[in-house]
Design a protein around this motif. Structure first.
Motif, PDB file in Angstrom:
ATOM      1  N   VAL A  70      48.977  19.950  50.527  1.00 28.38           N
ATOM      2  CA  VAL A  70      49.327  18.849  48.762  1.00 28.38           C
ATOM      3  C   VAL A  70      50.187  19.769  48.146  1.00 28.38           C
ATOM      4  CG1 VAL A  70      49.460  17.139  47.319  1.00 28.38           C
ATOM      5  CG2 VAL A  70      48.462  17.182  49.492  1.00 28.38           C
ATOM      6  N   ILE A  71      49.108  20.592  47.397  1.00 32.34           N
ATOM      7  CA  ILE A  71      49.642  21.875  45.999  1.00 32.34           C
ATOM      8  C   ILE A  71      50.382  23.126  46.084  1.00 32.34           C
ATOM      9  CG2 ILE A  71      48.805  23.752  45.182  1.00 32.34           C
ATOM     10  CD1 ILE A  71      45.653  22.332  45.296  1.00 32.34           C
ATOM     11  N   ALA A 111      53.805  20.512  46.599  1.00 33.23           N
ATOM     12  CA  ALA A 111      54.455  19.933  44.773  1.00 33.23           C
ATOM     13  C   ALA A 111      54.212  21.187  43.933  1.00 33.23           C
ATOM     14  CB  ALA A 111      53.408  19.731  44.209  1.00 33.23           C
ATOM     15  N   SER A 163      49.669  21.077  40.397  1.00 29.82           N
ATOM     16  CA  SER A 163      49.606  19.207  40.922  1.00 29.82           C
ATOM     17  C   SER A 163      48.438  19.336  39.675  1.00 29.82           C
ATOM     18  CB  SER A 163      49.642  19.489  41.875  1.00 29.82           C
ATOM     19  OG  SER A 163      49.296  17.462  42.395  1.00 29.82           O
ATOM     20  N   SER A 164      48.181  18.270  38.976  1.00 28.59           N
ATOM     21  CA  SER A 164      47.261  17.812  37.845  1.00 28.59           C
ATOM     22  C   SER A 164      46.043  16.975  39.269  1.00 28.59           C
ATOM     23  CB  SER A 164      47.337  17.054  37.367  1.00 28.59           C
ATOM     24  OG  SER A 164      47.738  15.640  37.954  1.00 28.59           O
ATOM     25  N   ARG A 165      45.080  17.006  38.846  1.00 25.51           N
ATOM     26  CA  ARG A 165      44.027  16.513  39.561  1.00 25.51           C
ATOM     27  C   ARG A 165      43.955  15.506  39.798  1.00 25.51           C
ATOM     28  NH1 ARG A 165      42.229  21.006  37.327  1.00 25.51           N
ATOM     29  NH2 ARG A 165      40.072  22.389  37.527  1.00 25.51           N
ATOM     30  N   GLU A 187      47.332  13.980  40.338  1.00 25.72           N
ATOM     31  CA  GLU A 187      47.778  13.523  41.204  1.00 25.72           C
ATOM     32  C   GLU A 187      47.657  13.756  42.889  1.00 25.72           C
ATOM     33  OE1 GLU A 187      51.679  14.303  38.494  1.00 25.72           O
ATOM     34  OE2 GLU A 187      50.621  16.235  39.695  1.00 25.72           O
ATOM     35  N   LEU A 188      46.410  15.086  42.458  1.00 28.83           N
ATOM     36  CA  LEU A 188      46.438  15.428  43.777  1.00 28.83           C
ATOM     37  C   LEU A 188      45.017  13.859  44.758  1.00 28.83           C
ATOM     38  CD1 LEU A 188      44.577  18.799  43.414  1.00 28.83           C
ATOM     39  CD2 LEU A 188      46.472  18.174  44.461  1.00 28.83           C
ATOM     40  N   ALA A 195      47.753  11.954  46.048  1.00 32.32           N
ATOM     41  CA  ALA A 195      48.481  12.379  47.408  1.00 32.32           C
ATOM     42  C   ALA A 195      47.647  12.061  47.997  1.00 32.32           C
ATOM     43  CB  ALA A 195      49.096  13.570  46.372  1.00 32.32           C
ATOM     44  N   GLY A 210      50.340  19.398  32.154  1.00 32.93           N
ATOM     45  CA  GLY A 210      51.850  18.646  32.278  1.00 32.93           C
ATOM     46  C   GLY A 210      51.839  17.428  31.731  1.00 32.93           C
ATOM     47  N   LEU A 235      47.648  21.506  35.442  1.00 35.28           N
ATOM     48  CA  LEU A 235      47.882  21.801  36.761  1.00 35.28           C
ATOM     49  C   LEU A 235      47.755  23.002  37.523  1.00 35.28           C
ATOM     50  CD1 LEU A 235      51.807  21.475  35.620  1.00 35.28           C
ATOM     51  CD2 LEU A 235      49.955  19.825  36.249  1.00 35.28           C
ATOM     52  N   GLN A 239      47.792  25.905  40.835  1.00 33.04           N
ATOM     53  CA  GLN A 239      48.637  26.285  41.817  1.00 33.04           C
ATOM     54  C   GLN A 239      48.556  27.006  43.012  1.00 33.04           C
ATOM     55  OE1 GLN A 239      52.060  27.920  39.542  1.00 33.04           O
ATOM     56  NE2 GLN A 239      51.011  29.850  39.190  1.00 33.04           N
TER      57      GLN A 239
END
Length: 408
Positions: free
Chosen positions: A20-21, A24, A27-29, A31-32, A35, A62, A72, A74
């Motif tokens: 997922v990272i 994207a 990504s923030s935690r 958002e993870l 998702a 972000g 974020l 990555q």
């Protein structure tokens, strides 16, 4: 909390979060968690583990959404590497890519496949070793080698099921032997499948889409990807569009079928037609006795781009045949995109793209339901080699224990 069996394996959970990272880019935690369906506590724990392993790094903050800006994360590109090897009839390309799939080194050399495998594979291994040494990549960070070539093949046993270019390659344990020489895991796969998944990994296509790939080097191959997974079929020899019959009364192909597309649209077919045109051999400096069809084809394609009428006609004829195949692919799999990949699209790709798009627009069964885009590969002539390396990354991401050194 989700109860799917996937959460039962810590390695699979880590692999899911990593993917997922990757998709994207950053990504923030929060958002993870959204998702993946995992709880915030689980995400925080997994991200902390991945950061401790050096696989993930923080990447700033972000945009604020009314509260504290979210940090974020990555992938750390330098955390792991993989090698891609494209073994063609006349040439071999070797690449090294980092954890996000970016090419960091490349080399190519001529003609290993014309040798017996016992002589060719040590040459390939030597080129891999030299490239890793030149880039100063830590050998401990190299996950493995993606070895890609034409089919048919047996991915499970790592063997080629074709006597091409010579009988010595038939049923030879190519993956196992190369792994033995290099001391690295080797994954055998189809060049078209590798090229297709490389597009997905680098974000060139919608990750939820169904898309096809037409791969043309010396021969023609195809692949279909559904939501990031290659459609494999029973034996991973699927979507071989180069060997669909376009003439039931055509000549018998070496594959056993008759009237195969490859024998009408492929580079060797174009070169043979060019040699038969009076004066074209001299005008384009073609070698009628040579066996390097990629080089001869590239000369014809360059002449077509420059407006040479006979060369242009030959390339457009090849493109129309491929348009027929693209329509068939679209009708069978209902794709929304078709990617053109491989070295034979490098020079005259714009001609092929325009002609194939025209055929798709007027003949595809579902054209009134949705458009189908025909696009060039973002990986160019190295699509298969890059994709081979990416297949290793994808495989290890799913089995994150291998990537991190942990056990499930």
């Amino acid at each position: 909390m989700a109860t799917s069996p996937i959460w039962a394996s810590r390695a699979k959970t880590r692999g899911l979060v990593l993917d997922v990272i990757r998709a994207a880019h950053a990504s923030s935690r929060v958002e993870l968690a959204a998702a993946t369906g995992l709880t915030s506590a689980t995400i925080s724990e997994v991200v902390r583990e991945l950061m401790n392993d050096g696989l993930v790094v923080e990447a700033g903050t972000g945009a604020s959404r009314g509260g504290k800006p979210r940090t974020l994360v990555q992938l750390n590109p330098a955390a792991r590497y993989s090698v891609g090897v494209q073994l063609e009839r006349n040439t071999c390309v070797v690449v090294v890519v980092d954890l996000v799939g970016r090419q960091v080194a490349r080399t190519s050399f001529h003609g290993p496949a014309v040798l017996p495998p016992d002589q060719a594979l040590p040459q390939v291994a030597a080129q891999v070793e030299a490239l890793l040494a030149a880039t100063a990549v830590d050998r401990a960070k190299v996950l493995g080698v993606g070895l890609v070539g034409y089919g048919p093949q047996d991915r499970r046993t790592g063997t080629l099921l074709t006597p091409q270019p010579t009988e010595a390659w038939l049923n030879y344990p190519i993956a196992g032997r190369l792994a033995e020489i290099l001391g690295l895991p080797v994954l055998l796969d189809n060049d078209a499948a590798a090229a297709a998944i490389g597009e997905y990994w680098l974000g060139a296509v919608d990750p939820t889409s169904t898309y096809g790939c037409i791969y043309m080097a010396t021969g023609i191959g195809g692949s279909v990807v559904v939501a990031g997974e290659v459609y494999r079929g029973t034996s991973s020899n699927s979507v071989e569009i180069g060997h669909i019959s376009i003439d039931v009364n055509g000549d018998e192909c070496t594959c056993g079928n008759v009237g195969c597309l490859e024998n009408y649209a492929g580079p060797s077919a174009v070169v043979r037609r060019a040699i038969a045109i009076p004066g074209l051999v001299q005008r384009l400096a073609l070698d009628p006795t040579g066996g390097d069809f990629l080089t001869e084809f590239a000369r014809i394609a360059a002449a077509a781009n420059a407006g040479e009428p006979a060369a242009r006609s030959l390339i457009e004829q090849s493109a129309r045949y491929l348009g027929h195949a693209a329509v068939t692919m679209s009708t069978l799999f209902d794709v929304d995109t078709i990617v053109l990949a491989g070295p034979s699209f490098t020079v005259a790709g714009s001609i092929y793209q325009a002609v194939i798009q025209h055929e798709i627009d007027r003949r595809t069964f579902a054209r009134r339901a949705h458009p189908v885009r025909v696009v060039p590969s973002i990986n160019g002539s190295d699509a298969a080699a890059n994709g081979g390396a990416v297949l290793v990354l994808q495989n290890e991401l799913k089995l994150s224990a291998n990537l991190t050194g942990q056990t499930p």
